[in-house]
Each structure stands twice: as C-alpha cells, then as structure tokens.
Design a protein around this motif. Structure first.
Motif, PDB file in Angstrom:
ATOM      1  N   LEU A   1     -48.527  36.040   5.728  1.00  0.00           N
ATOM      2  CA  LEU A   1     -47.781  37.173   5.178  1.00  0.00           C
ATOM      3  C   LEU A   1     -48.043  37.302   3.676  1.00  0.00           C
ATOM      4  O   LEU A   1     -48.287  38.407   3.170  1.00  0.00           O
ATOM      5  CB  LEU A   1     -46.288  36.986   5.439  1.00  0.00           C
ATOM      6  CG  LEU A   1     -45.363  38.096   4.948  1.00  0.00           C
ATOM      7  CD1 LEU A   1     -45.668  39.411   5.652  1.00  0.00           C
ATOM      8  CD2 LEU A   1     -43.899  37.707   5.156  1.00  0.00           C
ATOM      9  N   ILE A   2     -48.018  36.168   2.977  1.00  0.00           N
ATOM     10  CA  ILE A   2     -48.285  36.185   1.530  1.00  0.00           C
ATOM     11  C   ILE A   2     -49.724  36.594   1.260  1.00  0.00           C
ATOM     12  O   ILE A   2     -50.004  37.466   0.433  1.00  0.00           O
ATOM     13  CB  ILE A   2     -48.034  34.797   0.909  1.00  0.00           C
ATOM     14  CG1 ILE A   2     -46.602  34.346   1.138  1.00  0.00           C
ATOM     15  CG2 ILE A   2     -48.346  34.819  -0.594  1.00  0.00           C
ATOM     16  CD1 ILE A   2     -46.360  32.904   0.729  1.00  0.00           C
ATOM     17  N   ALA A   3     -50.664  35.953   1.969  1.00  0.00           N
ATOM     18  CA  ALA A   3     -52.088  36.179   1.718  1.00  0.00           C
ATOM     19  C   ALA A   3     -52.488  37.624   2.009  1.00  0.00           C
ATOM     20  O   ALA A   3     -53.288  38.217   1.270  1.00  0.00           O
ATOM     21  CB  ALA A   3     -52.921  35.213   2.557  1.00  0.00           C
ATOM     22  N   LEU A   4     -51.941  38.211   3.064  1.00  0.00           N
ATOM     23  CA  LEU A   4     -52.282  39.598   3.386  1.00  0.00           C
ATOM     24  C   LEU A   4     -51.738  40.568   2.345  1.00  0.00           C
ATOM     25  O   LEU A   4     -52.370  41.590   2.041  1.00  0.00           O
ATOM     26  CB  LEU A   4     -51.755  39.964   4.781  1.00  0.00           C
ATOM     27  CG  LEU A   4     -52.627  39.529   5.963  1.00  0.00           C
ATOM     28  CD1 LEU A   4     -51.940  39.854   7.280  1.00  0.00           C
ATOM     29  CD2 LEU A   4     -54.001  40.183   5.905  1.00  0.00           C
TER      30      LEU A   4
ATOM     31  N   LEU B   1     -37.923  33.942   1.173  1.00  0.00           N
ATOM     32  CA  LEU B   1     -38.543  35.256   1.300  1.00  0.00           C
ATOM     33  C   LEU B   1     -38.135  36.166   0.143  1.00  0.00           C
ATOM     34  O   LEU B   1     -38.967  36.869  -0.446  1.00  0.00           O
ATOM     35  CB  LEU B   1     -38.142  35.910   2.629  1.00  0.00           C
ATOM     36  CG  LEU B   1     -38.727  35.316   3.913  1.00  0.00           C
ATOM     37  CD1 LEU B   1     -38.085  35.973   5.131  1.00  0.00           C
ATOM     38  CD2 LEU B   1     -40.241  35.484   3.965  1.00  0.00           C
ATOM     39  N   LYS B   2     -36.840  36.136  -0.196  1.00  0.00           N
ATOM     40  CA  LYS B   2     -36.332  36.958  -1.294  1.00  0.00           C
ATOM     41  C   LYS B   2     -36.957  36.537  -2.617  1.00  0.00           C
ATOM     42  O   LYS B   2     -37.351  37.388  -3.430  1.00  0.00           O
ATOM     43  CB  LYS B   2     -34.804  36.835  -1.362  1.00  0.00           C
ATOM     44  CG  LYS B   2     -34.156  37.744  -2.383  1.00  0.00           C
ATOM     45  CD  LYS B   2     -32.634  37.628  -2.333  1.00  0.00           C
ATOM     46  CE  LYS B   2     -31.982  38.560  -3.344  1.00  0.00           C
ATOM     47  NZ  LYS B   2     -30.497  38.462  -3.310  1.00  0.00           N
ATOM     48  N   LYS B   3     -37.065  35.216  -2.820  1.00  0.00           N
ATOM     49  CA  LYS B   3     -37.658  34.688  -4.046  1.00  0.00           C
ATOM     50  C   LYS B   3     -39.118  35.120  -4.176  1.00  0.00           C
ATOM     51  O   LYS B   3     -39.594  35.412  -5.282  1.00  0.00           O
ATOM     52  CB  LYS B   3     -37.560  33.164  -4.043  1.00  0.00           C
ATOM     53  CG  LYS B   3     -38.180  32.489  -5.253  1.00  0.00           C
ATOM     54  CD  LYS B   3     -38.066  30.976  -5.142  1.00  0.00           C
ATOM     55  CE  LYS B   3     -38.752  30.290  -6.316  1.00  0.00           C
ATOM     56  NZ  LYS B   3     -38.683  28.803  -6.186  1.00  0.00           N
ATOM     57  N   MET B   4     -39.832  35.153  -3.052  1.00  0.00           N
ATOM     58  CA  MET B   4     -41.253  35.515  -3.053  1.00  0.00           C
ATOM     59  C   MET B   4     -41.462  37.026  -3.026  1.00  0.00           C
ATOM     60  O   MET B   4     -42.600  37.501  -3.140  1.00  0.00           O
ATOM     61  CB  MET B   4     -41.953  34.885  -1.844  1.00  0.00           C
ATOM     62  CG  MET B   4     -41.956  33.372  -1.825  1.00  0.00           C
ATOM     63  SD  MET B   4     -42.878  32.658  -3.219  1.00  0.00           S
ATOM     64  CE  MET B   4     -44.530  33.251  -2.881  1.00  0.00           C
ATOM     65  N   GLY B   5     -40.395  37.791  -2.886  1.00  0.00           N
ATOM     66  CA  GLY B   5     -40.517  39.243  -2.830  1.00  0.00           C
ATOM     67  C   GLY B   5     -41.126  39.736  -1.528  1.00  0.00           C
ATOM     68  O   GLY B   5     -41.769  40.788  -1.503  1.00  0.00           O
ATOM     69  N   LEU B   6     -40.899  38.985  -0.444  1.00  0.00           N
ATOM     70  CA  LEU B   6     -41.469  39.337   0.859  1.00  0.00           C
ATOM     71  C   LEU B   6     -40.398  39.944   1.758  1.00  0.00           C
ATOM     72  O   LEU B   6     -39.261  39.466   1.795  1.00  0.00           O
ATOM     73  CB  LEU B   6     -42.056  38.090   1.533  1.00  0.00           C
ATOM     74  CG  LEU B   6     -43.185  37.386   0.784  1.00  0.00           C
ATOM     75  CD1 LEU B   6     -43.497  36.051   1.440  1.00  0.00           C
ATOM     76  CD2 LEU B   6     -44.433  38.264   0.726  1.00  0.00           C
ATOM     77  N   LYS B   7     -40.783  40.983   2.480  1.00  0.00           N
ATOM     78  CA  LYS B   7     -39.844  41.638   3.385  1.00  0.00           C
ATOM     79  C   LYS B   7     -40.200  41.309   4.829  1.00  0.00           C
ATOM     80  O   LYS B   7     -41.329  41.518   5.261  1.00  0.00           O
ATOM     81  CB  LYS B   7     -39.869  43.153   3.163  1.00  0.00           C
ATOM     82  CG  LYS B   7     -39.337  43.573   1.798  1.00  0.00           C
ATOM     83  CD  LYS B   7     -39.318  45.085   1.650  1.00  0.00           C
ATOM     84  CE  LYS B   7     -38.759  45.488   0.284  1.00  0.00           C
ATOM     85  NZ  LYS B   7     -38.736  46.968   0.121  1.00  0.00           N
ATOM     86  N   VAL B   8     -39.207  40.792   5.553  1.00  0.00           N
ATOM     87  CA  VAL B   8     -39.386  40.468   6.968  1.00  0.00           C
ATOM     88  C   VAL B   8     -38.226  41.058   7.754  1.00  0.00           C
ATOM     89  O   VAL B   8     -37.064  40.867   7.394  1.00  0.00           O
ATOM     90  CB  VAL B   8     -39.450  38.937   7.194  1.00  0.00           C
ATOM     91  CG1 VAL B   8     -39.481  38.620   8.690  1.00  0.00           C
ATOM     92  CG2 VAL B   8     -40.670  38.337   6.504  1.00  0.00           C
ATOM     93  N   LYS B   9     -38.552  41.763   8.812  1.00  0.00           N
ATOM     94  CA  LYS B   9     -37.528  42.326   9.688  1.00  0.00           C
ATOM     95  C   LYS B   9     -37.196  41.303  10.772  1.00  0.00           C
ATOM     96  O   LYS B   9     -38.085  40.854  11.507  1.00  0.00           O
ATOM     97  CB  LYS B   9     -38.030  43.617  10.320  1.00  0.00           C
ATOM     98  CG  LYS B   9     -36.978  44.327  11.163  1.00  0.00           C
ATOM     99  CD  LYS B   9     -37.514  45.650  11.707  1.00  0.00           C
ATOM    100  CE  LYS B   9     -36.451  46.374  12.520  1.00  0.00           C
ATOM    101  NZ  LYS B   9     -36.963  47.668  13.054  1.00  0.00           N
TER     102      LYS B   9
END
Length: 262
Positions: A38-41, A80-88
């Motif tokens: 998720l991060i790499a993409l 996830l919040k710390k990394m700024g990533l959104k997951v449903k």
C-alpha cells in the motif's frame, strides 16, 4: 522504500500491469507485505505522476473477517493515520461461514476463505470504480506456489503477475513479484509496521507454511545449494527454456493411465 518502488518499476517494465488512469485496490490483510505494498504503490503513483504525468489512484481495502472476537485494530489504524494512508474496513460474515464449514480436522478451508474474500473485494472494487486489485505476493511466494503445484497437483506452474478475470472485468496484479521476502521483512522491521494479530485462524499451520520451511531448510540454508534461490527465480523467468516430454497436444493423460494399469 526505494528498493520496493524500484522493484515495482522493473516488474511493470516487464509485465506492463499498471497503466495511466488505473484505479488500484490493495487487499490489505494487516500483515507486513500488504501494508508495504500500500505504501510502495502510493510512492510509485507519485513517482509516475511527477515523471510522466500519470494519474494512478490507490485504495486500501481490509476485510474484517470476524472469526475471532475482540481483535485490537487500534494500533494498526493509528499507524495508518500516522502514515497518511487510507484503508476502508469492510465488515463481513466470513468468520461465521468459515466456522460453519470447518474441515473434518477442525481447520478452516483456505480455498473457501480465499473465495469469500475475493468475492467481497470484487464487490467493493465495483463500488469504488477499481479496475485492478493488487496483492502483496513476492518472489518467495511464487517459488513456494511452484513447489506446491508440482508436489500436490502434478502441475509445473505458479501464479501469474497479472491475471484477468473476464467474468468480473478486473485484473489481479502482483507488483512485488520481483521482490524478495527478505527485503520486505527488513523494511517492515525498520518501519515498525504493526500487524493485525490472529486474522488468519490457520496461521503457521498451512501447507504453504510447511513448503516454506521445507525450501528454506533444504535449499536456501544448505551450503551446497547456495545458488538455489537465484536459480529458482531464473527458472520462473525463463519459461521458453523448459524441456518437458510433451507439448499441449500430446495425450499424456492416456499414457499415464496405461502406465498405472501394469
């Protein structure tokens, strides 16, 4: 992270499974590989936007199986919040179905679990307009799948970097296909990625786990077979150099049946 993004670039140059305008859904299991993917993409999408003006959208989707009660998602969601990533997070009845369909040995059927989760992922993909689903399978997974198919099914095959499901009009891609597991392990440890505990009831007791340890103990850690990993990788990438007894038009099944009769 540069190595992972570089691996995705090399894989896409080879297999062309990511294009401008793609909407890619990442199946986030809560393990290290899918989280890193998720991060790499996201990094890859930004890189391609700056380099070529591509517009690639990345979506994270996690299926809550509800097999176990009281799983603590807070550390993972905080990360996830710390990394700024959104997951449903998608609530499901997968756990209920799996418990009702336990094998005679009291184990969850991996094939059924995969089928149920795939159906949910495809459904969510349609809602979000996603045209490609990405999983975190890496080169080690491909090698292990090759051994599993050879030993258990008599097939010389592994999964493809890009599978198209015409029934659902969606691609399943594996951007980490040229990445080693040791690379994902090192980076996940460095980044202190939390893992969702007990999401898989068969964890560490599957056929894949057995094959993984078998290959590691008998090949990778064998001083006489130091080149085995590299050669397994070369074998998967050199399909034209295979030398088997028959081509697809031969009646090998009839021959095999006749052999067993004697």
């Amino acid at each position: 992270m540069r190595r992972l993004v570089g691996g995705i670039i090399r894989a896409n140059n080879a297999f062309n499974f990511i294009k401008d305008g793609d909407k890619i859904g990442v199946g986030v299991s809560g393990g290290k590989d899918s989280s890193l993917l998720l991060i790499a993409l996201n990094h890859y999408a930004n890189f391609m936007k700056n380099k070529k003006g591509w517009n690639i959208q990345i979506y994270g989707v996690h299926i809550v199986m509800n097999y176990y009660e009281n799983i603590n998602y807070k550390p993972y969601k905080n990360w996830l919040k710390k990394m700024g990533l959104k997951v449903k997070f998608i609530n499901s009845n997968v756990g209920e179905i799996l418990r009702a369909k336990l094998s005679k040995q009291g184990k969850v059927q991996c094939s059924l679990c995969a089928k149920l989760k795939k159906a949910i992922m495809v459904r969510e993909a349609k809602k979000l307009g996603i045209n490609k689903l990405a999983t975190g399978h890496h080169m080690d997974d491909a090698i292990e799948t090759f051994f599993m198919n050879f030993i258990n099914e008599g097939r010389i095959a592994t999964f493809m970097p890009d599978n198209f499901f015409d029934r659902n009009n969606i691609h399943l891609i594996r951007p980490f296909i040229l990445i080693k597991e040791s690379e994902t392990q090192a980076l996940s440890k460095q980044m202190k990625i939390p893992v969702i505990k007990d999401s898989c009831p068969n964890e560490h007791s599957t056929q894949r786990d057995y094959i993984k340890h078998f290959i590691k103990n008998n090949f990778y850690e064998n001083p006489k077979l130091k080149a085995s990993y590299k050669n397994f990788q070369i074998a998967l990438l050199n399909g034209k150099q295979s030398q088997l007894w028959f081509d697809g038009t031969s009646h090998k099944k009839d021959l095999l049946t006749k052999s067993y009769r004697h």
